[in-house]
Enzyme design. Structure first.
Site, PDB file in Angstrom:
ATOM      1  N   HIS A 169       0.800  -1.224   0.000  1.00  0.00           N
ATOM      2  CA  HIS A 169       0.000   0.000   0.000  1.00  0.00           C
ATOM      3  C   HIS A 169       0.830   1.271   0.000  1.00  0.00           C
ATOM      4  O   HIS A 169       0.281   2.360  -0.190  1.00  0.00           O
ATOM      5  CB  HIS A 169      -0.978   0.002   1.178  1.00  0.00           C
ATOM      6  CG  HIS A 169      -2.323   0.542   0.803  1.00  0.00           C
ATOM      7  ND1 HIS A 169      -3.475   0.258   1.511  1.00  0.00           N
ATOM      8  CD2 HIS A 169      -2.717   1.363  -0.205  1.00  0.00           C
ATOM      9  CE1 HIS A 169      -4.499   0.870   0.949  1.00  0.00           C
ATOM     10  NE2 HIS A 169      -4.066   1.553  -0.085  1.00  0.00           N
ATOM     11  N   ASP A 188      -9.858  -0.474   3.673  1.00  0.00           N
ATOM     12  CA  ASP A 188      -8.698  -1.140   4.251  1.00  0.00           C
ATOM     13  C   ASP A 188      -9.039  -1.616   5.664  1.00  0.00           C
ATOM     14  O   ASP A 188      -9.873  -1.015   6.340  1.00  0.00           O
ATOM     15  CB  ASP A 188      -7.539  -0.136   4.311  1.00  0.00           C
ATOM     16  CG  ASP A 188      -6.157  -0.771   4.453  1.00  0.00           C
ATOM     17  OD1 ASP A 188      -6.057  -1.866   5.017  1.00  0.00           O
ATOM     18  OD2 ASP A 188      -5.179  -0.142   4.007  1.00  0.00           O
ATOM     19  N   HIS A 235      -6.690  -1.428   7.817  1.00  0.00           N
ATOM     20  CA  HIS A 235      -5.769  -0.582   8.564  1.00  0.00           C
ATOM     21  C   HIS A 235      -5.900   0.875   8.096  1.00  0.00           C
ATOM     22  O   HIS A 235      -6.217   1.133   6.939  1.00  0.00           O
ATOM     23  CB  HIS A 235      -4.326  -1.046   8.359  1.00  0.00           C
ATOM     24  CG  HIS A 235      -4.137  -2.525   8.557  1.00  0.00           C
ATOM     25  ND1 HIS A 235      -4.339  -3.437   7.538  1.00  0.00           N
ATOM     26  CD2 HIS A 235      -3.768  -3.235   9.647  1.00  0.00           C
ATOM     27  CE1 HIS A 235      -4.109  -4.655   7.997  1.00  0.00           C
ATOM     28  NE2 HIS A 235      -3.769  -4.570   9.280  1.00  0.00           N
ATOM     29  N   ASP A 295      -3.311   3.000   8.100  1.00  0.00           N
ATOM     30  CA  ASP A 295      -2.038   3.372   7.465  1.00  0.00           C
ATOM     31  C   ASP A 295      -1.684   4.830   7.727  1.00  0.00           C
ATOM     32  O   ASP A 295      -1.253   5.548   6.823  1.00  0.00           O
ATOM     33  CB  ASP A 295      -2.095   3.085   5.956  1.00  0.00           C
ATOM     34  CG  ASP A 295      -2.178   1.601   5.652  1.00  0.00           C
ATOM     35  OD1 ASP A 295      -1.917   0.794   6.563  1.00  0.00           O
ATOM     36  OD2 ASP A 295      -2.521   1.241   4.512  1.00  0.00           O
ATOM     37  N   HIS A 311       4.475   0.649   4.300  1.00  0.00           N
ATOM     38  CA  HIS A 311       3.094   0.397   3.870  1.00  0.00           C
ATOM     39  C   HIS A 311       2.085   0.732   4.965  1.00  0.00           C
ATOM     40  O   HIS A 311       0.884   0.782   4.691  1.00  0.00           O
ATOM     41  CB  HIS A 311       2.916  -1.044   3.357  1.00  0.00           C
ATOM     42  CG  HIS A 311       2.837  -2.098   4.412  1.00  0.00           C
ATOM     43  ND1 HIS A 311       2.183  -3.302   4.212  1.00  0.00           N
ATOM     44  CD2 HIS A 311       3.335  -2.170   5.668  1.00  0.00           C
ATOM     45  CE1 HIS A 311       2.280  -4.050   5.303  1.00  0.00           C
ATOM     46  NE2 HIS A 311       2.974  -3.384   6.195  1.00  0.00           N
ATOM     47  N   ASP A 342      -7.472  -1.978  -0.481  1.00  0.00           N
ATOM     48  CA  ASP A 342      -6.559  -2.995   0.031  1.00  0.00           C
ATOM     49  C   ASP A 342      -7.329  -4.302   0.163  1.00  0.00           C
ATOM     50  O   ASP A 342      -8.402  -4.341   0.772  1.00  0.00           O
ATOM     51  CB  ASP A 342      -6.026  -2.535   1.396  1.00  0.00           C
ATOM     52  CG  ASP A 342      -4.926  -3.423   1.948  1.00  0.00           C
ATOM     53  OD1 ASP A 342      -5.032  -4.657   1.837  1.00  0.00           O
ATOM     54  OD2 ASP A 342      -3.970  -2.874   2.530  1.00  0.00           O
ATOM     55  N   ASP A 390      -6.996  -6.650   2.066  1.00  0.00           N
ATOM     56  CA  ASP A 390      -7.267  -7.108   3.428  1.00  0.00           C
ATOM     57  C   ASP A 390      -8.450  -6.393   4.072  1.00  0.00           C
ATOM     58  O   ASP A 390      -8.816  -6.716   5.207  1.00  0.00           O
ATOM     59  CB  ASP A 390      -6.014  -7.033   4.309  1.00  0.00           C
ATOM     60  CG  ASP A 390      -5.571  -5.614   4.674  1.00  0.00           C
ATOM     61  OD1 ASP A 390      -6.391  -4.686   4.668  1.00  0.00           O
ATOM     62  OD2 ASP A 390      -4.378  -5.442   4.991  1.00  0.00           O
ATOM     63  N   GLU A 431      -1.976  -4.993  -2.183  1.00  0.00           N
ATOM     64  CA  GLU A 431      -1.745  -5.999  -1.135  1.00  0.00           C
ATOM     65  C   GLU A 431      -2.266  -7.397  -1.484  1.00  0.00           C
ATOM     66  O   GLU A 431      -2.566  -8.197  -0.586  1.00  0.00           O
ATOM     67  CB  GLU A 431      -2.319  -5.535   0.212  1.00  0.00           C
ATOM     68  CG  GLU A 431      -1.696  -4.241   0.738  1.00  0.00           C
ATOM     69  CD  GLU A 431      -0.303  -4.405   1.346  1.00  0.00           C
ATOM     70  OE1 GLU A 431       0.196  -5.551   1.375  1.00  0.00           O
ATOM     71  OE2 GLU A 431       0.275  -3.389   1.786  1.00  0.00           O
TER      72      GLU A 431
END
Length: 299
Positions: free
Chosen positions: A97, A124, A126, A128, A141, A226, A228, A271
């Protein structure tokens, strides 16, 4: 639309190897064909050149791992995207990312020479939003959004010249893993983040409506997706899986609604890690997400 695919095969920003093969996995899952089947014209621009981890020094410079080659790749991605015409939809495929520091910057510069007002929808697990000082790992990332807003190492915050994202122009969806210092930085910045608790309470449709209202003053929307963000049962091939993510249908519904808005002007898919995947399932799911954003419907 005219869609330009650009691969950024980088895993320098991640703690686990493999996401550098993400662009190949997405191409092998027939990303271009899926978009052409929807009536789009697709041009594959190939890949941005990214240094291999084995060929560069893994110095932790100012708390950042692989800073120089990441900076070089993000700068190249930003320049490539910025050079595309405004009649083109850039679909950039990573890679970890950290590539979004380059792609988001490039799309802002594409909108206006000094950097246009771009809305960012960050899908996402996360946020980030770490900085070199707050990051427990030094892996970049986990830092792209902070650098896009001007927080962090000046070499990375300077990718857009004097341009930075406005925190009020960022909405995060699907969040469920945030570091303690990251949480403080997010609150100070005032970035809107919909955690999985809000997804459960409000539902995707209401979150979409609130997101469009919040970002109504922007010239266009960039979706940075992303893999995830989706639950690991849906997308197992990711480096940092977090249970309890978006379902398959929640992901598609969000993409379908954003497509109907007519406001999305660019997208990242990041990702995807084929080493950790099962029969390329994650890449195939993410191709489906891109297709929904680009107009695919059930009826």
């Amino acid at each position: 639309m005219n869609v330009s695919l650009l691969g950024i095969p980088m895993d320098l920003g991640a703690g686990r190897r493999g996401v550098d093969m993400g662009p190949s996995a997405l191409r092998n899952a027939h990303l271009a064909r899926a978009l052409r089947d929807l009536g789009h014209t697709v041009s594959d621009l190939g890949d941005v050149r990214v240094a291999l981890p084995e060929t560069v020094d893994k110095l932790r410079d100012s708390g950042l791992v692989f800073l120089d080659p990441i900076l070089e790749a993000c700068r190249a991605a930003a320049e490539c995207v910025a050079a595309l015409g405004t009649d083109t939809f850039p679909l950039t495929i990573g890679g970890d990312h950290s590539v979004s520091m380059g792609t988001v910057t490039g799309n802002a510069l594409r909108a206006a020479p000094g950097g246009g007002r771009l809305g960012l929808i960050w899908v996402d697990a996360h946020t980030d939003y770490n900085t070199p000082q707050s990051s427990p790992s030094g892996n970049i990332h986990g830092m792209p959004v902070a650098h896009l807003t001007g927080l962090g190492d000046p070499r990375l915050t300077g990718l857009g010249g004097g341009w930075h994202m406005r925190p009020e122009d960022i909405v995060m969806i699907g969040i469920r893993s945030v570091d303690a210092h990251e949480r403080e930085l997010l609150r100070e910045a005032g970035i809107k983040a919909y955690t999985m608790k809000e997804v459960d309470q409000l539902g995707i449709t209401r979150i979409y409506e609130e997101t469009l209202e919040r970002l109504s003053g922007t010239a266009g929307l960039h979706v940075s997706f992303d893999a995830d963000a989706l639950d690991p049962t849906v997308c197992p091939g990711v480096g940092t899986p977090v249970p309890g993510g978006l379902t398959y249908r929640e992901g598609h519904l969000l993409m379908e609604l954003l497509s109907e808005s007519g406001r999305v002007t660019s997208m990242d898919i990041v990702e995807v890690n084929p080493i950790l995947d099962v029969h390329n399932q994650t890449a195939e799911v993410m191709v489906g997400m891109a297709a929904s954003l680009m107009g695919q419907r059930i009826l």
